[in-house]
Write a protein that holds these residues in place. Structure first.
Motif, PDB file in Angstrom:
ATOM      1  N   MET A   1       7.554  14.356   9.301  1.00  0.00           N
ATOM      2  CA  MET A   1       6.122  14.386   9.523  1.00  0.00           C
ATOM      3  C   MET A   1       5.738  13.289  10.514  1.00  0.00           C
ATOM      4  SD  MET A   1       4.712  16.711   7.749  1.00  0.00           S
ATOM      5  CE  MET A   1       5.314  17.889   6.620  1.00  0.00           C
ATOM      6  N   GLY A   2       4.674  13.523  11.199  1.00  0.00           N
ATOM      7  CA  GLY A   2       4.184  12.538  12.150  1.00  0.00           C
ATOM      8  C   GLY A   2       3.472  11.381  11.496  1.00  0.00           C
ATOM      9  N   ALA A   3       2.926  11.633  10.297  1.00  0.00           N
ATOM     10  CA  ALA A   3       2.196  10.587   9.576  1.00  0.00           C
ATOM     11  C   ALA A   3       2.433  10.778   8.073  1.00  0.00           C
ATOM     12  CB  ALA A   3       0.701  10.673   9.882  1.00  0.00           C
ATOM     13  N   VAL A   4       2.256   9.695   7.345  1.00  0.00           N
ATOM     14  CA  VAL A   4       2.389   9.726   5.891  1.00  0.00           C
ATOM     15  C   VAL A   4       1.108   9.178   5.292  1.00  0.00           C
ATOM     16  CG1 VAL A   4       3.642   8.793   3.902  1.00  0.00           C
ATOM     17  CG2 VAL A   4       4.889   9.451   5.951  1.00  0.00           C
ATOM     18  N   LEU A   5       0.594   9.878   4.296  1.00  0.00           N
ATOM     19  CA  LEU A   5      -0.571   9.431   3.551  1.00  0.00           C
ATOM     20  C   LEU A   5      -0.094   8.966   2.183  1.00  0.00           C
ATOM     21  CD1 LEU A   5      -3.646   9.209   3.001  1.00  0.00           C
ATOM     22  CD2 LEU A   5      -3.562  11.620   2.299  1.00  0.00           C
ATOM     23  N   ILE A   6      -0.378   7.710   1.843  1.00  0.00           N
ATOM     24  CA  ILE A   6      -0.034   7.182   0.527  1.00  0.00           C
ATOM     25  C   ILE A   6      -1.331   7.008  -0.241  1.00  0.00           C
ATOM     26  CG2 ILE A   6       1.049   5.321  -0.776  1.00  0.00           C
ATOM     27  CD1 ILE A   6       2.690   4.640   1.713  1.00  0.00           C
ATOM     28  N   GLU A   7      -1.450   7.735  -1.349  1.00  0.00           N
ATOM     29  CA  GLU A   7      -2.653   7.687  -2.179  1.00  0.00           C
ATOM     30  C   GLU A   7      -2.320   7.087  -3.532  1.00  0.00           C
ATOM     31  OE1 GLU A   7      -3.600  11.872  -2.310  1.00  0.00           O
ATOM     32  OE2 GLU A   7      -5.149  11.601  -0.775  1.00  0.00           O
ATOM     33  N   GLY A   8      -3.322   6.486  -4.161  1.00  0.00           N
ATOM     34  CA  GLY A   8      -3.151   5.955  -5.502  1.00  0.00           C
ATOM     35  C   GLY A   8      -4.265   5.001  -5.859  1.00  0.00           C
ATOM     36  N   VAL A   9      -4.312   4.616  -7.124  1.00  0.00           N
ATOM     37  CA  VAL A   9      -5.357   3.712  -7.595  1.00  0.00           C
ATOM     38  C   VAL A   9      -5.144   2.318  -7.017  1.00  0.00           C
ATOM     39  CG1 VAL A   9      -5.731   5.002  -9.729  1.00  0.00           C
ATOM     40  CG2 VAL A   9      -4.093   3.117  -9.700  1.00  0.00           C
ATOM     41  N   LYS A  10      -6.198   1.541  -7.022  1.00  0.00           N
ATOM     42  CA  LYS A  10      -6.103   0.165  -6.528  1.00  0.00           C
ATOM     43  C   LYS A  10      -5.044  -0.593  -7.324  1.00  0.00           C
ATOM     44  CE  LYS A  10     -10.811  -0.424  -4.830  1.00  0.00           C
ATOM     45  NZ  LYS A  10     -10.481  -0.383  -3.443  1.00  0.00           N
ATOM     46  N   GLY A  11      -4.271  -1.373  -6.609  1.00  0.00           N
ATOM     47  CA  GLY A  11      -3.304  -2.239  -7.257  1.00  0.00           C
ATOM     48  C   GLY A  11      -1.991  -1.589  -7.655  1.00  0.00           C
ATOM     49  N   CYS A  12      -1.727  -0.355  -7.224  1.00  0.00           N
ATOM     50  CA  CYS A  12      -0.463   0.281  -7.631  1.00  0.00           C
ATOM     51  C   CYS A  12       0.666   0.008  -6.636  1.00  0.00           C
ATOM     52  CB  CYS A  12      -0.650   1.777  -7.864  1.00  0.00           C
ATOM     53  SG  CYS A  12      -0.895   2.763  -6.381  1.00  0.00           S
ATOM     54  N   GLY A  13       0.384  -0.675  -5.520  1.00  0.00           N
ATOM     55  CA  GLY A  13       1.437  -1.065  -4.593  1.00  0.00           C
ATOM     56  C   GLY A  13       1.508  -0.265  -3.302  1.00  0.00           C
ATOM     57  N   LYS A  14       0.441   0.440  -2.957  1.00  0.00           N
ATOM     58  CA  LYS A  14       0.448   1.255  -1.737  1.00  0.00           C
ATOM     59  C   LYS A  14       0.680   0.402  -0.490  1.00  0.00           C
ATOM     60  CE  LYS A  14      -3.697   2.588  -2.455  1.00  0.00           C
ATOM     61  NZ  LYS A  14      -3.923   1.770  -3.648  1.00  0.00           N
ATOM     62  N   THR A  15      -0.120  -0.619  -0.328  1.00  0.00           N
ATOM     63  CA  THR A  15      -0.017  -1.450   0.871  1.00  0.00           C
ATOM     64  C   THR A  15       1.314  -2.182   0.908  1.00  0.00           C
ATOM     65  OG1 THR A  15      -2.414  -1.705   0.924  1.00  0.00           O
ATOM     66  CG2 THR A  15      -1.126  -3.291   2.195  1.00  0.00           C
ATOM     67  N   ALA A  16       1.729  -2.744  -0.205  1.00  0.00           N
ATOM     68  CA  ALA A  16       3.008  -3.465  -0.251  1.00  0.00           C
ATOM     69  C   ALA A  16       4.163  -2.540   0.087  1.00  0.00           C
ATOM     70  CB  ALA A  16       3.207  -4.091  -1.629  1.00  0.00           C
ATOM     71  N   GLY A  78       6.961   9.828  12.111  1.00  0.00           N
ATOM     72  CA  GLY A  78       6.769   8.463  11.657  1.00  0.00           C
ATOM     73  C   GLY A  78       5.835   7.620  12.490  1.00  0.00           C
ATOM     74  N   GLN A  79       4.756   8.180  12.992  1.00  0.00           N
ATOM     75  CA  GLN A  79       3.828   7.439  13.838  1.00  0.00           C
ATOM     76  C   GLN A  79       2.874   6.548  13.053  1.00  0.00           C
ATOM     77  OE1 GLN A  79       3.759   7.517  17.452  1.00  0.00           O
ATOM     78  NE2 GLN A  79       5.772   8.010  16.655  1.00  0.00           N
ATOM     79  N   SER A  80       2.356   7.071  11.944  1.00  0.00           N
ATOM     80  CA  SER A  80       1.322   6.350  11.199  1.00  0.00           C
ATOM     81  C   SER A  80       1.556   6.447   9.703  1.00  0.00           C
ATOM     82  CB  SER A  80      -0.068   6.929  11.497  1.00  0.00           C
ATOM     83  OG  SER A  80      -0.381   6.808  12.864  1.00  0.00           O
ATOM     84  N   ILE A  81       1.113   5.404   9.008  1.00  0.00           N
ATOM     85  CA  ILE A  81       1.093   5.382   7.553  1.00  0.00           C
ATOM     86  C   ILE A  81      -0.343   5.081   7.164  1.00  0.00           C
ATOM     87  CG2 ILE A  81       1.959   4.299   5.455  1.00  0.00           C
ATOM     88  CD1 ILE A  81       4.334   3.255   7.203  1.00  0.00           C
ATOM     89  N   LEU A  82      -0.962   5.986   6.440  1.00  0.00           N
ATOM     90  CA  LEU A  82      -2.337   5.787   5.985  1.00  0.00           C
ATOM     91  C   LEU A  82      -2.310   5.533   4.488  1.00  0.00           C
ATOM     92  CD1 LEU A  82      -2.384   7.851   8.498  1.00  0.00           C
ATOM     93  CD2 LEU A  82      -4.731   8.213   7.818  1.00  0.00           C
ATOM     94  N   THR A  83      -3.036   4.511   4.041  1.00  0.00           N
ATOM     95  CA  THR A  83      -3.135   4.252   2.608  1.00  0.00           C
ATOM     96  C   THR A  83      -4.587   4.393   2.193  1.00  0.00           C
ATOM     97  OG1 THR A  83      -3.462   1.879   2.879  1.00  0.00           O
ATOM     98  CG2 THR A  83      -1.190   2.652   2.625  1.00  0.00           C
ATOM     99  N   SER A  84      -4.769   4.804   0.935  1.00  0.00           N
ATOM    100  CA  SER A  84      -6.127   5.016   0.453  1.00  0.00           C
ATOM    101  C   SER A  84      -6.173   4.950  -1.060  1.00  0.00           C
ATOM    102  CB  SER A  84      -6.628   6.383   0.905  1.00  0.00           C
ATOM    103  OG  SER A  84      -7.877   6.666   0.334  1.00  0.00           O
ATOM    104  N   SER A  85      -7.116   4.170  -1.576  1.00  0.00           N
ATOM    105  CA  SER A  85      -7.338   4.161  -3.018  1.00  0.00           C
ATOM    106  C   SER A  85      -8.648   4.847  -3.350  1.00  0.00           C
ATOM    107  CB  SER A  85      -7.331   2.727  -3.557  1.00  0.00           C
ATOM    108  OG  SER A  85      -8.270   1.945  -2.878  1.00  0.00           O
ATOM    109  N   ALA A  86      -9.308   5.381  -2.345  1.00  0.00           N
ATOM    110  CA  ALA A  86     -10.569   6.099  -2.554  1.00  0.00           C
ATOM    111  C   ALA A  86     -10.536   7.383  -1.743  1.00  0.00           C
ATOM    112  CB  ALA A  86     -11.754   5.236  -2.116  1.00  0.00           C
TER     113      ALA A  86
END
Length: 138
Positions: A1-16, A78-86
């Motif tokens: 995929m060109g991009a990956v979306l990482i979703e989850g609640v705040k504090g579950c380690g998405k950004t890390a 592997g161009q972008s990684i998007l993270t979101s808790s909302a």
């Protein structure tokens, strides 16, 4: 995929987790210049080494379609990684991302996973070696 979306609640380690593989990042919820750059041209947020982490992307919803278009134009994985808790507003118009975004849903650890043993585990050889012999002399 060109991009990956990482979703989850705040504090579950998405950004890390994303930072372990990202080559550059923009923190959209805390970078005061990010919103200004996005207002001028959201493509400015994609300037940087790839994969580029766009943390809390929903703060700048226009970035979704910009990433999608960039994936199409570059044709690279592997161009972008998007993270979101909302979740962005339901009325926001955007492409589904089908064929361009891989989705990873992160969850917090369960109570069972989070429990720590009360005492350290011993290997079978160490536990038998430390016990006194149970033989009795006759």
């Amino acid at each position: 995929m060109g991009a990956v979306l990482i979703e989850g609640v705040k504090g579950c380690g998405k950004t890390a987790t994303a930072r372990q593989v990202a080559a550059s990042e923009v923190l959209l919820d805390s970078d005061p210049n990010a919103e200004r750059r996005a207002a001028l041209d959201p493509r400015l947020l994609l300037d940087g080494d790839t994969p580029r982490l766009l943390d809390e992307w929903q703060c700048v919803p226009r970035i979704w379609d910009t990433v999608r278009r960039t994936v199409d134009d570059r044709g690279l994985r592997g161009q972008s990684i998007l993270t979101s808790s909302a979740t962005p507003r339901d009325d926001a118009q955007r492409h589904s991302g089908a064929g361009r975004f891989g989705v990873v849903r992160m969850r917090t650890m369960t109570l069972t996973e989070n429990r720590r043993p009360r005492r350290p585990c011993r290997s079978p050889t160490s536990s038998t070696e430390s016990r006194p012999s149970q033989r009795t002399a006759h």
